[in-house]
Design a protein around this motif. Structure first.
Motif, PDB file in Angstrom:
ATOM      1  N   MET A   1       0.839  -1.205   0.000  1.00 33.63           N
ATOM      2  CA  MET A   1       0.000   0.000   0.000  1.00 33.63           C
ATOM      3  C   MET A   1       0.876   1.258   0.000  1.00 33.63           C
ATOM      4  N   LYS A   2       1.906   1.223   0.868  1.00 28.70           N
ATOM      5  CA  LYS A   2       2.804   2.367   0.966  1.00 28.70           C
ATOM      6  C   LYS A   2       3.531   2.571  -0.364  1.00 28.70           C
ATOM      7  N   ARG A   3       3.913   1.455  -0.983  1.00 32.49           N
ATOM      8  CA  ARG A   3       4.636   1.558  -2.247  1.00 32.49           C
ATOM      9  C   ARG A   3       3.755   2.119  -3.337  1.00 32.49           C
ATOM     10  N   LEU A   4       2.501   1.727  -3.314  1.00 32.67           N
ATOM     11  CA  LEU A   4       1.554   2.253  -4.305  1.00 32.67           C
ATOM     12  C   LEU A   4       1.396   3.751  -4.112  1.00 32.67           C
ATOM     13  N   LYS A   5       1.277   4.161  -2.847  1.00 32.87           N
ATOM     14  CA  LYS A   5       1.112   5.580  -2.538  1.00 32.87           C
ATOM     15  C   LYS A   5       2.339   6.375  -3.004  1.00 32.87           C
ATOM     16  N   ASP A   6       3.530   5.833  -2.711  1.00 34.50           N
ATOM     17  CA  ASP A   6       4.756   6.515  -3.139  1.00 34.50           C
ATOM     18  C   ASP A   6       4.817   6.631  -4.658  1.00 34.50           C
ATOM     19  N   ALA A   7       4.391   5.564  -5.338  1.00 38.98           N
ATOM     20  CA  ALA A   7       4.422   5.577  -6.801  1.00 38.98           C
ATOM     21  C   ALA A   7       3.494   6.661  -7.332  1.00 38.98           C
ATOM     22  N   ILE A   8       2.297   6.768  -6.731  1.00 36.18           N
ATOM     23  CA  ILE A   8       1.345   7.791  -7.199  1.00 36.18           C
ATOM     24  C   ILE A   8       1.862   9.188  -6.886  1.00 36.18           C
ATOM     25  N   ASP A   9       2.366   9.367  -5.649  1.00 34.85           N
ATOM     26  CA  ASP A   9       2.844  10.693  -5.267  1.00 34.85           C
ATOM     27  C   ASP A   9       4.081  11.103  -6.051  1.00 34.85           C
ATOM     28  N   GLY A  10       4.800  10.123  -6.592  1.00 31.91           N
ATOM     29  CA  GLY A  10       5.997  10.446  -7.359  1.00 31.91           C
ATOM     30  C   GLY A  10       5.747  10.524  -8.849  1.00 31.91           C
ATOM     31  N   VAL A  11       4.474  10.466  -9.228  1.00 29.72           N
ATOM     32  CA  VAL A  11       4.153  10.398 -10.658  1.00 29.72           C
ATOM     33  C   VAL A  11       4.551  11.680 -11.398  1.00 29.72           C
ATOM     34  N   ASP A  12       4.937  11.503 -12.645  1.00 32.15           N
ATOM     35  CA  ASP A  12       5.194  12.667 -13.495  1.00 32.15           C
ATOM     36  C   ASP A  12       3.830  13.172 -13.964  1.00 32.15           C
ATOM     37  N   LEU A  13       3.294  14.108 -13.203  1.00 32.46           N
ATOM     38  CA  LEU A  13       1.906  14.515 -13.409  1.00 32.46           C
ATOM     39  C   LEU A  13       1.667  15.086 -14.800  1.00 32.46           C
ATOM     40  N   ASN A  14       2.595  15.882 -15.278  1.00 34.72           N
ATOM     41  CA  ASN A  14       2.382  16.497 -16.589  1.00 34.72           C
ATOM     42  C   ASN A  14       2.235  15.446 -17.674  1.00 34.72           C
ATOM     43  N   ARG A  15       3.069  14.413 -17.617  1.00 31.83           N
ATOM     44  CA  ARG A  15       2.987  13.363 -18.632  1.00 31.83           C
ATOM     45  C   ARG A  15       1.670  12.605 -18.497  1.00 31.83           C
ATOM     46  N   PHE A  16       1.297  12.300 -17.253  1.00 31.21           N
ATOM     47  CA  PHE A  16       0.032  11.612 -17.026  1.00 31.21           C
ATOM     48  C   PHE A  16      -1.123  12.417 -17.622  1.00 31.21           C
TER      49      PHE A  16
END
Lengths: 328, 426
Positions: A1-16
C-alpha cells in the motif's frame, strides 16, 4: 500500500495529464463513431455541434434550449425536465469537481496543446496583473447570467429566436471542435437575419481571440468560461477536492508559479483547508510542484489520492541533478 | 587605517590571536564530544585549513561576494562566476569593524566590514570582483557605501521592503533581472537556458543533500549534533559547491548507517532544541556549542546561515530563460522568513511546524546586540510558541567571549527546566 502511494505521489503529473487528456479528447470528439454516447448533461465543453464525432454533449446546450421554452410551459410541467436535467448534470459534476476542466474538457485540452506549441517555439507566456486578474475573473459570472437570462427573455417573447442558445453561438468550441471531424460548416457567418449575423460574427471574433489568446496566455479562455462559474457555485459537495494544510506551507510560491490560472491564494492562503478557487481547473499541477510533504493534496470523498511529497517534488521539478546517476 | 593588532601582525598567521580564536572553537567542537561522525573530518579539516592555518581556498574565475542569502547564487554560477558568502563570525574582525559602525550595531555586520577592510582576509577566498549587497536591513544597506569606500566594487541588489504583495514580487523580479545584466557586464558572458539550467542543477543537488541531512535530524534519539550541522552549512559559504555536496552526501550515507545501527549521538533524554534568530557563523558557534555542551541537542534551526539558506527549492513551470529567472526570484523572496519584512507570520508558522515535526522541547532565540529586527520580533514569537506549549529562551549576545559563563548558566537552567517539565509530564 505504501509503495503504491509513493508511486502515485511520485508520478510525473504532466505526462500523465497529456495522455489522460488525449484519451478523453478522443472519447469525446471521436467517440460518436464508436457509438459512444455519454448523454447530454456533461459538465464540460463536449460540443454538440460536432454532430458526427461527439461522444456526449455539453450541458449548457440543452440548458439554454430548455430555458428558451415559452414561460407557461417552462414554469409548468417542463420545469420538471429542467430540474432532472440539472440533477443529472450535478451528479456528473460532483464526481470530478473542476477536474472536468483540467482533465476532460476538450477545449481545455486544445488550449494546453497550443501552450505546448508556444513552449516548443520558445515564446514566453503573458501574465495578468493582480488588478486585471480580479476584473477578468468576474466576466464568467456575467456570461453565466446572460446565458440564463437571454433564453428566459426569448421564452418571454422579448428577444428573437435567432438568439437561441446565445452562449453556443459565441463559444469557440462550436467552431473549433467540429474541425476535428472535418466539419467546416460552423466557420461561417449566418446572413439569415440581423441578429444571426451579429451573433455569428461575434462568434468568429471570439474564436480568433481564443486561438491567439491561448497562444500567449495559458488557459486563456477558462477565465471567461460560464461553465467554470456554474461549477464553482455548486462545488461544495463535490467528491474530488483540493485541500491545503496551511501549517505545513512555507508560502514559497512554487504552487503559484505552476498555476496556469495564476491563482495567488494557492500559495498565500494558509487559513482555508478547502483551497479550490473559482478559477481553478483542478489540474493538480500545484500539488505536483509543492515541496512540503502533505501541504497540498487531492482527496476523493475524503480519501487522499495524490499528495505533495518531497521526493515527488525533487523527481518532478529538479531537472538534471543526476540523482539516478552514480556519484563521483 | 591602523591595525589594532600591530604587535601581533609580525607573527605568522597560525600563531595570531585570530587563528587561535578559530582553533579554540574548532577544538571544542571536535574534542568535547565523543563519536564525531568520521565523515565530518572533511569539514573539520576544511575549517582548520581555512581559519586556523590561513590556507588559501581561492577559486578560478570571477569571484562574487554576497552579503546575504537573497543574492541568487544560481545566476552567479550560470555566468561562470563563483559566489562567496561574506557574512563573518569572527570576534577579531568584529573589533576591527567597530570603527565603521555605531557602538550598538550587529556583530555580524561589523565583522563582515572588518574582514572586508583587511588586506589578508580570512578565509582567503581571493580578491572579489564584485560584492552583491541586497538591500535588506538598515545596517547592511548602510554598509554598502563603506564597502565601496574600502575599494570594493559593490552592487546593491534592491529588495522590496515587504514581500507579500504582487507589487513587491514584480519589483523583485525586475531587480533580479537587473542583477543578471550586471553579471553579464562583469563576466562578458551570456546567460543562456543551458548554463542557467546547469547552475540550478548544481544548487538543487546541494539542496537535496541538505534536505536529506535535515530530515535525519527528525529522528529521536539524535543521529548527529547541531554543532556539526552548523559547521556543514557554514562551509557552504565558501567551499566549492560540488565538493561540498559530495561531502554532505557521504555524511548522509553515514547517518543512514547510524540509523540502522540504532546509534545515539546524544543522550536519549537530551532536551531537543530548535535554534532561531541571529545566524551562528563560524567561529561564533558559541551558543549552539554551549547548548550541546550542557546536555541539549540542537535538532533544527531557523537561521539564515543554515536552514533558511538551503531549504527552500525552486520550481519552474516552463524551462524557458525568462520563466527560470522569475522562478529563482520567487524562491529568494517569497518563502524568506527574515525579520526585516513587516509581517512575521511566516516565521512563526515555520517555527511551529519545525517544533512539531522535529519533536522539539524548547526554542533558543539568539539576538545579536544591535540587531533590532530580531529583538522586535522576539515578543510575538515567544507568545506564539508559548501558546503552543513550547518554552523559549531569548538570549542577547554578540561575538565577544565575555558572556560565556553567564550564557552557560542560563542555558543549563533552561535545559534543566525542560528536563523537569518532561519528568513531570511522564
Amino acid at each position: 500500500m505504501k509503495r503504491l502511494k509513493d508511486a502515485i505521489d511520485g508520478v510525473d503529473l504532466n505526462r500523465f495529464r497529456i495522455w489522460f487528456q488525449l484519451a478523453m479528447f478522443v472519447l469525446l470528439v471521436y467517440g460518436g463513431y464508436l457509438a459512444i454516447n455519454l448523454g447530454n448533461h456533461l459538465p464540460m465543453f463536449a460540443c454538440g455541434f460536432n454532430q458526427e464525432g461527439r461522444g456526449g454533449i455539453c450541458y449548457l446546450m440543452p440548458l439554454q434550449h430548455q430555458l428558451a421554452r415559452p414561460w407557461p410551459q417552462l414554469f409548468g410541467m417542463a420545469s420538471l425536465g429542467v430540474l432532472t436535467g440539472f440533477g443529472i448534470f450535478w451528479l456528473w459534476f460532483i464526481f470530478l469537481n473542476k477536474g472536468w476542466c483540467g482533465y476532460v474538457c476538450p477545449l481545455g485540452t486544445i488550449q494546453d496543446w497550443i501552450t505546448a506549441l508556444r513552449r516548443r517555439l520558445g515564446v514566453r507566456y503573458a501574465r495578468y496583473t493582480q488588478d486585471q486578474f480580479r476584473h477578468l475573473s468576474r466576466v464568467k459570472y456575467v456570461l453565466l447570467a446572460l446565458m440564463i437570462l437571454i433564453p428566459l427573455g426569448i421564452g418571454g417573447g422579448w428577444f428573437s429566436r435567432d438568439m437561441g442558445t446565445p452562449f453556443c453561438l459565441i463559444c469557440p468550441a462550436r467552431m473549433v471542435l467540429p474541425l476535428f471531424t472535418g466539419d467546416l460548416s460552423h466557420l461561417t457567418v449566418d446572413f439569415s437575419s440581423k441578429t444571426a449575423v451579429a451573433m455569428t460574427v461575434l462568434g468568429m471574433l471570439i474564436t480568433g481571440l481564443f486561438l491567439t489568446g491561448a497562444f500567449v496566455k495559458k488557459r486563456f479562455f477558462c477565465f471567461f468560461c460560464p461553465m467554470s462559474a456554474l461549477h464553482y457555485l455548486i462545488s461544495r459537495p463535490a467528491l474530488l477536492k483540493l485541500r491545503k494544510d496551511g501549517d505545513k506551507c512555507t508560502r514559497c510560491g512554487d504552487c503559484y508559479r505552476a498555476c496556469d490560472m495564476e491563482i495567488k491564494a494557492i500559495a498565500d492562503d494558509v487559513k482555508n483547508a478547502d483551497i479550490m478557487a473559482d478559477d481553478c481547473i483542478l489540474c493538480l499541477k500545484c500539488v505536483a510542484a509543492c515541496p512540503e510533504p502533505g501541504a497540498l493534496k487531492a482527496t476523493f470523498a475524503t480519501i487522499t489520492i495524490f499528495e505533495s511529497t518531497e521526493a515527488g517534488f525533487i523527481k518532478r521539478c529538479q531537472k538534471g541533478i543526476g540523482l539516478d546517476q552514480p556519484k563521483r | 587605517m591602523t591595525n589594532p593588532n600591530a604587535k601581533t601582525a609580525a607573527l605568522p598567521y597560525n600563531r595570531s590571536r585570530q587563528a587561535r580564536e578559530a582553533e579554540t572553537m574548532l577544538d571544542h567542537i571536535t574534542d568535547d564530544f565523543d563519536d564525531n561522525p568520521p565523515s565530518m573530518a572533511y569539514f573539520y579539516d576544511l575549517f582548520r585549513r581555512a581559519y586556523c592555518r590561513g590556507e588559501s581556498i581561492e577559486r578560478e574565475g570571477v569571484r562574487v561576494g554576497t552579503t546575504c542569502i537573497h543574492a541568487p547564487e544560481e545566476l552567479i554560477y550560470a555566468f561562470g562566476a563563483t559566489p562567496v558568502r561574506l557574512c563573518n563570525g569572527s570576534y577579531h574582525y568584529d573589533q576591527i569593524g567597530a570603527d565603521f559602525m555605531p557602538a550598538k550595531s550587529c556583530s555580524l555586520v561589523k565583522a563582515t566590514l572588518g574582514m572586508l577592510s583587511s588586506e589578508n582576509a580570512i578565509p582567503k577566498t581571493g580578491k572579489l570582483d564584485l560584492i552583491v549587497n541586497p538591500t535588506t536591513c538598515d545596517q547592511k544597506k548602510k554598509a554598502s557605501a563603506m564597502m565601496a569606500g574600502m575599494g570594493h566594487s559593490v552592487y546593491e541588489l534592491e529588495l522590496p521592503p515587504a514581500k507579500e504583495s504582487e507589487q513587491a514580487r514584480v519589483y523583485w523580479q525586475r531587480s533580479v533581472r537587473e542583477f543578471a545584466v550586471r553579471l553579464r557586464q562583469l563576466t562578458g558572458k551570456k546567460l543562456t537556458r543551458k548554463n542557467l539550467m546547469a547552475a540550478m542543477a548544481k544548487t538543487s543537488r546541494a539542496q537535496v543533500a541538505f534536505r536529506t541531512l535535515h530530515n535525519f535530524r527528525r529522528k529521536a534519539p539524535s543521529l548527529i549534533l547541531g554543532k556539526d550541522v552548523f559547521l556543514v552549512t557554514n562551509a557552504y559559504f565558501f567551499d566549492d559547491i560540488d565538493r561540498w555536496t559530495d561531502a554532505v552526501e557521504r555524511l548522509n550515507a553515514e547517518l543512514a548507517q547510524r540509523e540502522k545501527d540504532g546509534f545515539c549521538a546524544a543522550q536519549k533524554k537530551a532536551p531537543r532544541i530548535l535554534f532561531t534568530g541571529s545566524p551562528p557563523v563560524f567561529p561564533n558557534l558559541k551558543l549552539p556549542l554551549v547548548i550541546e555542551q550542557s546536555g541539549g541537542v540542537v535538532v533544527a534551526d531557523e537561521t539564515c546561515s543554515a536552514n533558511r539558506m538551503l531549504y527552500d527549492m525552486t520550481s519552474v513551470d516552463e524551462w524557458l530563460l525568462n520563466n527560470m529567472v522569475d522562478s529563482l526570484a520567487d524562491k529568494y523572496l517569497k518563502p524568506c522568513t527574515c525579520p526585516i519584512f513587516p509581517n512575521n507570520d511566516d516565521r512563526i508558522r515555520r517555527l511551529l511546524d519545525l517544533a512539531k515535526s522535529f519533536a522539539v522541547d524548547g526554542v533558543v532565540y539568539q539576538t545579536f546586540a544591535g540587531c533590532q529586527v530580531y529583538e522586535m520580533e522576539q515578543r510575538s514569537v515567544a507568545e506564539a510558541l508559548n501558546k503552543a506549549g513550547i518554552v523559549m529562551l531569548a538570549v542577547e549576545t554578540d561575538y565577544s567571549p565575555d558572556d560565556l559563563g553567564q550564557l552557560t548558566t542560563r542555558i543549563e537552567a533552561f535545559l534543566e527546566s525542560i528536563k523537569t517539565r518532561k519528568r513531570k509530564a511522564t
